[in-house]
Design a protein around this motif. Structure first.
Motif, PDB file in Angstrom:
ATOM      1  N   ARG A  55       0.849  -1.194   0.000  1.00  0.00           N
ATOM      2  CA  ARG A  55       0.000   0.000   0.000  1.00  0.00           C
ATOM      3  C   ARG A  55       0.880   1.237   0.000  1.00  0.00           C
ATOM      4  NH1 ARG A  55      -4.462   0.528   4.373  1.00  0.00           N
ATOM      5  NH2 ARG A  55      -5.245   1.948   2.764  1.00  0.00           N
ATOM      6  N   ALA A  57       2.519   4.512   1.361  1.00  0.00           N
ATOM      7  CA  ALA A  57       2.852   4.791   2.748  1.00  0.00           C
ATOM      8  C   ALA A  57       3.517   6.164   2.849  1.00  0.00           C
ATOM      9  CB  ALA A  57       3.773   3.713   3.314  1.00  0.00           C
ATOM     10  N   GLU A  80       0.127   3.854   6.345  1.00  0.00           N
ATOM     11  CA  GLU A  80      -0.411   3.391   5.068  1.00  0.00           C
ATOM     12  C   GLU A  80      -1.685   4.170   4.756  1.00  0.00           C
ATOM     13  OE1 GLU A  80       1.134  -1.099   4.453  1.00  0.00           O
ATOM     14  OE2 GLU A  80      -0.691  -0.899   5.672  1.00  0.00           O
TER      15      GLU A  80
END
Length: 786
Positions: A55, A57, A80
């Protein structure tokens, strides 16, 4: 999910790959490659490794406090966020920086090894995007051979012509009797090639030369930098003293009258000045074999004998790229060319001089060109640049002037670093100095598939697909194989390509159409293939249509080269076939370079004492010369978490090679954990012993992901064995400003404490909002630019 198989290409080879559940389970060489590189095995188990970034971040401190210099890069946890939130943050920050400071304040960092694909080429993607939004500060030259790139045009003119014309291995097998390899012929490097390699042939041609009776002499600190099959003689000179030995060999030829008078008088300029320097008329020191023997720590008689052999037969001098990655590295190439000009084989088949014969697979196997189309970079609106290895200087010294190739330039004031492809926390020197410099910009944005050291020192991280998770094609420089790259796995949910990220950012910043030209990624891949077909058609090479090519998987392109060997026509008629130098000849003395007035790079080849070497006073404190070499088990730091890379370590740490005497003098044995240190930093490594390394030399491969015991702390012990916490960060000279990784003295001692665990392949602390530890976004960052 499920099972898939297909073909891929990488900088270390072409492979047939099988996946299960979007993870690689098998990698095999293709049919055309009888000697595939084992580096491909690093794909196995790598795509779903815990190091995978899944994801977007954002560094906690940046999210909390907003853009600005920070001492926490490398230490903070990450929050995230969603893909759209990350795009909004980055678009807003790009807009802020270019609005307040201009596009010059954006540094577009990339080092080009991210993917062999012609379209999904990280460097091309980031540079096109930044040009689409108004430009950026760029870097010039390469870490591989920066000094050579700058100095060769001053000596021989057109560098590309020279590299294409250097005698090839097949000609060596047919015509050459003696190869003198300064820096050796390391096999580890011939596994790799920029843009891909379809069939590994370099090592086989080396062996064929030995079978044909060619004699090899390796001049360098490591006997193991040539294969046993070459049956090479070994002159184990001190590191960094090749120039002194070359000058002494040239002095021998001069004083004994064994030099090629015709060539140096009719095909070169400046020989008279060079001869005066050799005799000591300029500085009072004759460059005799006795003089060089004290510097090089080799026998005087051995220098004389090798010089005589060089001139007595058809000979070839080879210079590794490593020899110009040291202080005054320009001089190594200049002295080598001067010696070859005197030796009598210049301009003759199989003879003369060549660079990088074993520094890359494509070196002098096929013609050096690539017919493949590249992604257009668009107009460059910002002229500002830095030499590639002067990143820390730039960040630490905004506004300061620097010399480069005869001109005075200025370091820009960088507010935003955008890095895609490559890992400066692997390939840059003096990582503690870099860490200090890295805190200066307002924002660092990075695209990475894995939580390597580069990602862990960013403010905003976009996860991106690997080359196995997208469609592309490859054609390496100097390689004949055009290879399809199939998508054999699906990226984790939400992970997209560099192109998709840049397309979304460009739309937010009003440059969507300019960046994409209305094409999807796969449409661009097809477009670049069609442009490649057109280029090949102009050379009377017919390629199949795109769909047929995808089905076939690979096409061999004829690599015809009928041109004469370098300097053959110059030797034949210097007036009719001039070089592109100012004189039209090889410049053993360059009025141009001399006119720059550089004290660290005069206009002719000469011995200049390096900042660090075993003959310097510093050697009393740090008595081992460290050589940081390309690893056998990976390319640079790519896929360091892969199985082959990890098998090459001991206890998850890199292995440092020492001569048994050096180890015994320190009470060390095979397998001992040691601290390698100097005034710049320290790292841990595991000892392995080798009689093939001269006394006083240590060898530690590059590429272990930087793993400090105290993340973010300057001077922290690297637990993993990254040699660049030790290397010196100065330029080769004012001429090229190249890297000097091999100018490095260290000491080694037994590590007696509790060994800290290696965490290089683990992700950082990741927080998921909402969370008490993840505060709201800084008010200045809330504005959406969609």
């Amino acid at each position: 999910m499920g099972r898939r198989s297909g073909r891929t290409a990488s900088h270390w080879g072409s492979y047939l790959v099988r996946t299960e559940g979007d993870e690689v389970v098998e990698v095999r060489g293709t049919g055309q490659d009888a000697d595939p590189s084992p580096i491909g095995r690093n794909y196995v188990g790598a795509l779903r490794h815990p190091a995978r970034i899944r994801r977007p971040a954002v560094r906690l401190g940046w999210l909390r406090d907003g853009p600005g210099p920070s001492g926490d890069r490398g230490a903070d946890p990450y929050v995230e966020i969603s893909h759209d939130e990350a795009l909004d943050l980055v678009a807003g920050e790009l807009d802020r920086v270019r609005g307040r400071h201009g596009n010059e304040a954006i540094f577009g960092g990339s080092y080009g090894w991210g993917s062999a694909g012609r379209f999904h080429h990280a460097q091309s993607q980031v540079h096109r995007f930044l040009n689409a939004i108004g430009g950026y500060t760029r870097s010039v030259n390469t870490y591989s051979h920066a000094a050579e790139e700058v100095v060769l045009p001053h000596i021989v003119g057109n560098r590309e012509w020279f590299l294409r014309s250097v005698t090839r291995w097949p000609e060596v097998a047919e015509h050459t009797r003696l190869v003198v390899a300064f820096g050796g012929l390391p096999r580890r490097s011939v596994q790799v090639n920029p843009g891909g390699v379809g069939a590994h042939l370099n090592a086989r041609w080396q062996d064929a030369c030995a079978e044909a009776g060619v004699e090899f002499v390796v001049v360098g600190p490591s006997r193991d930098d040539s294969a046993a099959a070459l049956r090479a003689s070994w002159l184990p000179l001190r590191p960094h003293t090749d120039v002194a030995m070359m000058l002494a060999m040239a002095h021998t030829l001069l004083e004994e009258g064994r030099y090629d008078r015709y060539f140096v008088q009719h095909c070169c300029v400046g020989f008279e000045h060079f001869a005066r320097y050799l005799r000591g008329d300029i500085d009072g020191i004759a460059k005799t074999p006795r003089w060089a023997a004290r510097i090089c720590d080799v026998a005087e008689a051995a220098i004389v004998e090798l010089a005589r052999r060089l001139a007595a037969t058809r000979s070839l001098i080879t210079l590794t790229w490593s020899l110009q990655r040291q202080h005054h590295g320009e001089m190594t190439y200049w002295a080598g060319i001067a010696l070859a000009a005197m030796a009598g084989s210049m301009g003759r088949p199989g003879g003369g001089i060549g660079t990088g014969f074993s520094s890359m697979h494509n070196a002098h196997v096929h013609d050096r060109f690539s017919a493949a189309a590249a992604l257009p970079q668009l107009e460059r609106a910002v002229p500002t640049f830095i030499p590639v290895s002067r990143i820390s200087d730039m960040l630490l010294n905004p506004g300061q002037s620097f010399d480069y190739n005869g001109a005075t330039q200025r370091y820009p004031d960088i507010k935003l670093v955008y890095w895609v492809g490559g890992n400066p926390f692997h390939h840059h020197q003096d990582l503690n100095r870099l860490l200090t410099a890295w805190q200066r910009p307002d924002t660092v944005v990075v695209h990475e598939p894995f939580w390597n050291s580069m990602a862990k020192h960013a403010d905003i991280v976009f996860p991106v697909a690997t080359s196995l998770e997208r469609e592309d094609f490859a054609l390496g420089v100097g390689d004949p194989w055009l290879t399809a790259m199939d998508q054999v796995a699906t990226a984790p949910e939400g992970v997209v390509t560099d192109y998709e990220i840049f397309s979304a950012l460009a739309r937010r910043l009003g440059a969507g159409d300019r960046f994409t030209e209305g094409r999807t990624a796969n449409q661009w891949v097809r477009e670049l293939y069609e442009r490649t077909v057109e280029t090949c058609a102009a050379m009377d090479i017919a390629l199949p249509d795109y769909d047929t090519f995808r089905t076939i998987g690979g096409v061999e392109i004829p690599m015809r080269w009928a041109g004469p060997v370098a300097f053959a026509t110059l030797r034949q008629d210097p007036s009719a076939h001039p070089l592109t130098t100012p004189s039209g000849k090889i410049e053993l003395f360059s009025d141009t370079v001399a006119g720059f007035g550089y004290d660290d790079c005069p206009g002719y080849p000469c011995w200049l004492e390096p900042a660090e070497w075993l003959g310097s006073p510093l050697a009393a404190r740090y008595p081992l010369h460290l050589l940081s070499v390309q690893p056998d088990t990976r390319l640079h730091s790519q896929f360091d978490h892969g199985p082959l890379s990890r098998e090459g370590k001991a206890g998850e740490r890199e292995q440092i090679r020492l001569n048994p005497k050096d180890a015994a003098d320190r009470g060390l044995g095979e397998g001992d954990l040691v601290r390698v240190f100097n005034q710049r930093g320290a790292c841990l490594a595991v000892v392995t012993l080798s009689e093939g390394l001269r006394v006083g030399v240590a060898q530690l491969p590059t590429g272990a992901w930087y793993d400090p015991a105290c993340p973010g702390e300057v001077g922290s012990l690297d637990k993993h064995g990254n040699p660049n916490v030790l290397t010196l960060d100065i330029g080769t000279s004012k001429l090229a400003q190249g890297p000097v990784a091999h100018t490095c003295l260290v000491e080694v001692e037994l590590f007696t404490g509790a060994p800290p665990p290696v965490t290089a392949h683990e992700p950082p602390i990741l927080l998921s909002p909402p969370s008490p530890a993840a505060p709201a976004v800084h008010p200045a960052l809330r504005r959406s630019t969609r």
